[in-house]
Write an enzyme that holds these catalytic residues in place. Structure first.
Site, short mmCIF file in Angstrom:
data_model
loop_
_atom_site.label_atom_id
_atom_site.label_comp_id
_atom_site.label_asym_id
_atom_site.label_seq_id
_atom_site.Cartn_x
_atom_site.Cartn_y
_atom_site.Cartn_z
N LYS A 1 0.87 -1.18 0.00
CA LYS A 1 0.00 0.00 0.00
C LYS A 1 0.90 1.23 0.00
O LYS A 1 1.51 1.57 1.00
CB LYS A 1 -0.94 0.03 1.21
CG LYS A 1 -1.96 1.15 1.11
CD LYS A 1 -2.91 1.17 2.29
CE LYS A 1 -4.03 2.18 2.04
NZ LYS A 1 -3.55 3.50 1.60
N ARG B 1 -7.93 10.88 -8.12
CA ARG B 1 -9.01 10.04 -7.60
C ARG B 1 -10.34 10.77 -7.57
O ARG B 1 -11.39 10.15 -7.60
CB ARG B 1 -8.68 9.50 -6.21
CG ARG B 1 -8.52 10.54 -5.13
CD ARG B 1 -8.42 9.89 -3.76
NE ARG B 1 -9.68 9.38 -3.32
CZ ARG B 1 -9.84 8.35 -2.49
NH1 ARG B 1 -8.79 7.70 -2.05
NH2 ARG B 1 -11.04 7.97 -2.10
N PHE C 1 -1.49 -0.88 -10.15
CA PHE C 1 -2.00 -2.08 -9.50
C PHE C 1 -3.23 -2.67 -10.19
O PHE C 1 -3.71 -3.73 -9.79
CB PHE C 1 -2.30 -1.83 -8.02
CG PHE C 1 -3.21 -0.66 -7.76
CD1 PHE C 1 -4.58 -0.77 -7.90
CD2 PHE C 1 -2.68 0.55 -7.32
CE1 PHE C 1 -5.42 0.30 -7.65
CE2 PHE C 1 -3.51 1.63 -7.06
CZ PHE C 1 -4.89 1.50 -7.22
N ARG D 1 -17.02 1.03 -2.17
CA ARG D 1 -16.10 0.60 -1.11
C ARG D 1 -16.54 -0.79 -0.68
O ARG D 1 -17.25 -0.98 0.31
CB ARG D 1 -16.14 1.58 0.06
CG ARG D 1 -15.00 1.37 1.06
CD ARG D 1 -15.10 2.34 2.22
NE ARG D 1 -14.97 3.72 1.82
CZ ARG D 1 -13.80 4.34 1.64
NH1 ARG D 1 -12.67 3.69 1.80
NH2 ARG D 1 -13.77 5.61 1.27
N LYS E 1 -7.77 -2.71 3.38
CA LYS E 1 -6.49 -2.05 3.63
C LYS E 1 -6.06 -2.33 5.06
O LYS E 1 -6.86 -2.30 5.99
CB LYS E 1 -6.59 -0.55 3.37
CG LYS E 1 -7.69 0.16 4.12
CD LYS E 1 -7.81 1.61 3.68
CE LYS E 1 -9.01 2.29 4.35
NZ LYS E 1 -9.20 3.67 3.88
#
Length: 505
Positions: free
Chosen positions: A211, A231, A297, A368, A374
């Site tokens: 991360k 984002r 990623f 989400r 995470k």
């Protein structure tokens, strides 16, 4: 439609915490709109006019002092047209021209109508009609599946346009919406987990990836054209010529990549997030933007193939063939020991933790979901600054002690604590200027501000408290850094904060 009807609906939505009641009020309004009123109305009610940032500051908006109209006469499209004209008014004499436009508008507006316009112009409209609630309302008003509306909005990045399709042509038009290269889509987000063991118990076999503590970017290429988005879907292509060059050198003609940019120190460890964002935020690439590195990623589209519905393993295979060593390091793991080793490796390289992603997960744009988790050893929350207190002693003349809020389900914010820890002199100076630009009221030493700035807060935990409206208080909170890449709607929910008190993610 009269603008007053929209204002009344906004007030009704703000007056209730019930999601069902909010949606019902919005549905009633949406079903009465003419086709050419839909897009503007969606923007007004979600606090995001379709003209984008108008460029009218709070002082300009409140400086227009005219007697409000007693009876409503403004129409939705008239207000929309005025905002469009304000957005393109610039250059010499623009301040006076904008004031004249606002004066003309407010002379015809009732007090309630003028107040809503002021809030739209200054970003202060938070009545609870967030995109999620509005998406529900659009689906109900149009009589189409919610999932179809949500997917079309995420792929197009435009809820207003999606609403036009839903309320107009309907399901067939929504189904025809595809990922459009060179147009940003909402990124997939991750839920939290306390450690890798818990994360794996929730995802099953997973990809465990570094991360990175950088800024998320979405890189699009179509032939010789490249566009890069943040984002929150801002176009920053001109700031990142090095990444543009990498994209043009990649062995494909058309793709959409998801990744992070960061700035490495001489020892190959990442610089602080604030340093990365400082370089990222400069319009002059020579001042730092060209020194930023990128790591990817995920791949969402490649040479004509939309990949968002493919499992993560398939996307990884396509990603590796496209970007090679620019892929974020990862291992596939089923056991906690394997994931723990990857976490230790990430931390040893100066990164903030790992992402644990279910191997079969699709790319759930704008959601989400629980399939991505995470894990960070240091507990952090993204909160919104609601107010700040003038400092004393060494901090005299600076706004220091921050009042922090978590996002409430109705779109407002609930205060959960204060902190002045972790603020450098440079950050105090910047923070004071940024907060004063957003000032809405003063109360003694407290300056209340529009809830626009997101700040990442490190903390040791959360405890029950009657001091704050949310019923909880942060323990040993300190500022990790501001997050200009995030909007207030990206802040953590109050339920997420309360769950930390109970020891759950």
């Amino acid at each position: 439609m009269l603008f007053a009807d929209l204002v009344a609906t906004s007030a009704a939505v703000a007056a209730t915490r019930s999601r069902t009641t909010k949606v019902a009020a919005l549905v009633h309004l949406l079903r009465r709109l003419a086709p050419d009123e839909v897009e503007a109305t969606i923007g007004f009610l979600t606090g995001a006019p379709r003209q984008g940032r108008i460029g009218v500051g709070w002082r300009t908006a409140v400086a227009v002092d005219v007697t409000p109209a007693l009876e409503p006469s403004l129409e939705v499209l008239e207000v929309d047209a005025t905002l469009a004209e304000l957005a393109v008014t610039s250059g010499s004499g623009s301040v006076a021209a904008r004031r004249a436009l606002l004066t003309s508008l407010f002379e015809r507006a009732t007090e309630a109508e003028a107040e809503l316009v002021r809030n739209l112009l200054t970003g202060g409209l938070r009545q609870g009609a967030l995109a999620g609630i509005m998406t529900d309302a659009v689906a109900k008003a149009a009589g189409v599946p919610l999932g179809l509306v949500r997917r079309a909005a995420m792929l197009s990045g435009d809820l207003g346009r999606t609403a036009c399709l839903a309320l107009g042509p309907g399901e067939a038009a929504l189904e025809a919406v595809r990922l459009a290269v060179l147009n940003p889509i909402q990124p997939m987000l991750a839920a939290g987990a306390t450690d890798v063991t818990e994360a794996l118990s929730l995802t099953g076999a997973a990809s465990v990836e570094w991360k990175l503590d950088g800024a998320r970017v979405q890189v699009h290429r179509a032939g010789t054209e490249v566009r890069i988005f943040t984002r929150n879907l801002n176009d920053v292509t001109h700031r990142l010529p090095g990444i543009v060059a990498l994209a043009l050198a990649a062995p494909a003609e058309t793709f959409v990549l998801d990744g992070e940019i960061l700035w490495l120190a001489e020892d190959a460890t990442p610089k602080a997030f604030q340093d990365t964002m400082s370089a990222f935020g400069r319009d002059d690439p020579a001042a730092g933007g060209d020194a930023l590195l990128v790591r990817f990623f995920d791949v969402l589209h490649l040479d004509g193939d939309d990949l968002i519905d493919e499992p993560l393993t398939t996307r990884h295979h396509r990603l590796d063939g496209l970007v090679g060593e620019l892929a974020v390091p990862r291992v596939y793991a089923e056991e906690p020991a394997e994931a723990e080793a990857m976490l230790a490796d990430a931390l040893a390289h100066g990164h903030e933790g790992v992402m644990v992603k279910a191997l079969g997960s699709p790319y759930d744009a704008g959601r989400r979901g629980g399939s991505w988790r995470k894990v960070k050893p240091v507990r952090t929350l993204d909160l919104v600054v609601l107010a700040a207190e003038w400092g004393h002693g060494r901090r005299q003349g600076w706004l220091s002690n921050l009042h922090l809020g978590a996002r409430a389900p109705d779109g407002g914010f609930v205060m959960v604590g204060k902190t002045f820890k972790g603020l450098t002199d440079a950050l105090l100076a910047w923070q004071t200027e940024a907060l004063l630009e957003r000032e809405v009221a003063r109360e003694g030493i407290v300056v209340h501000v529009r809830p626009e700035l997101v700040v990442e807060i490190a903390l040791d935990g959360v405890q029950t408290s009657t001091r704050y409206p949310g019923g909880v208080a942060l323990r040993f909170a300190r500022v990790k850094g501001y997050r200009p890449d995030k909007d207030p709607d990206d802040a953590d929910l109050i339920d997420t904060v309360r769950a930390l008190r109970l020891g759950t993610p």
